[in-house]
Design an enzyme around this catalytic site. Structure first.
Site, PDB file in Angstrom:
ATOM      1  N   GLU A 185       0.814  -1.600   0.037  1.00 30.31           N
ATOM      2  CA  GLU A 185       0.104   0.390  -0.259  1.00 30.31           C
ATOM      3  C   GLU A 185       0.851   0.828   0.136  1.00 30.31           C
ATOM      4  O   GLU A 185       0.169   1.930  -0.575  1.00 30.31           O
ATOM      5  CB  GLU A 185      -0.948  -0.121   1.077  1.00 30.31           C
ATOM      6  CG  GLU A 185      -1.861  -1.212   1.189  1.00 30.31           C
ATOM      7  CD  GLU A 185      -3.202  -0.910  -0.068  1.00 30.31           C
ATOM      8  OE1 GLU A 185      -3.287  -0.076  -0.406  1.00 30.31           O
ATOM      9  OE2 GLU A 185      -3.536  -1.722  -0.448  1.00 30.31           O
ATOM     10  N   ASP A 195      -6.098   7.222  -5.961  1.00 28.69           N
ATOM     11  CA  ASP A 195      -5.652   5.947  -5.770  1.00 28.69           C
ATOM     12  C   ASP A 195      -5.801   5.513  -7.338  1.00 28.69           C
ATOM     13  O   ASP A 195      -6.163   6.681  -8.157  1.00 28.69           O
ATOM     14  CB  ASP A 195      -5.810   5.014  -5.201  1.00 28.69           C
ATOM     15  CG  ASP A 195      -7.890   4.385  -5.405  1.00 28.69           C
ATOM     16  OD1 ASP A 195      -7.938   4.647  -6.263  1.00 28.69           O
ATOM     17  OD2 ASP A 195      -8.024   3.202  -4.644  1.00 28.69           O
TER      18      ASP A 195
END
Length: 156
Positions: free
Chosen positions: A27, A36
């Site tokens: 992540e 994202d």
């Protein structure tokens, strides 16, 4: 002799530690909210709940957020799984669930296979199918799924 509740707590703590070690590097940590790959505002290690662009966090806030999110995702996926999993298998499933979401995980073929009593060798490979985001195959997801798969198969 440890009580069952204490033993379950120790196992859960181990699962969270193992899963966190997989989640964190894949992540990445961002102290400033960003979009994202599919355009969702994200902060810390993939935290999306309530995040807006412009949000910031400290390292301590990110540590707490990661633990909270892992616990939340573990509770969610645990409610969907009836079969026995080893701690490493739980950690692999938790890392995957953290990435794809509890709803998608609970409705997956992977969870259906676990609940049908399939051997780990039949359901662990399902992890490798989850390498797309926004219709695009992502190299980072391929690497992450391979790590989760290796963890899933490793102590079975």
């Amino acid at each position: 002799m440890a009580s069952k509740a204490r033993l379950a707590g120790l196992v859960a703590a181990g699962v969270l530690t193992i899963a966190g070690a997989v989640v964190a590097p894949f992540e990445g940590r961002s102290l400033v909210a960003y979009l994202d790959p599919v355009g969702i505002p994200t902060i810390c290690e993939g935290v999306t709940a309530g995040v807006q662009l412009g949000d910031t966090a400290s390292d301590a806030e990110c540590d707490a957020a990661l633990q909270h999110e892992l616990l939340t995702h573990l509770a969610g996926i645990e409610a969907c799984i009836d079969g026995y999993l080893t701690p490493n298998q739980w950690a692999a499933v938790l890392s995957w669930t953290y990435n794809v979401g509890v709803g998608a995980a609970c409705n997956s073929t992977l969870v259906k296979k676990i609940n049908q009593g399939a051997e780990y060798s039949a359901w662990c490979p399902e992890l490798k199918r989850w390498v797309y985001a926004g219709g695009n195959k992502l190299r980072g997801l391929v690497r992450r799924r391979e790590a989760e798969y290796q963890l899933c198969m490793g102590d079975a």
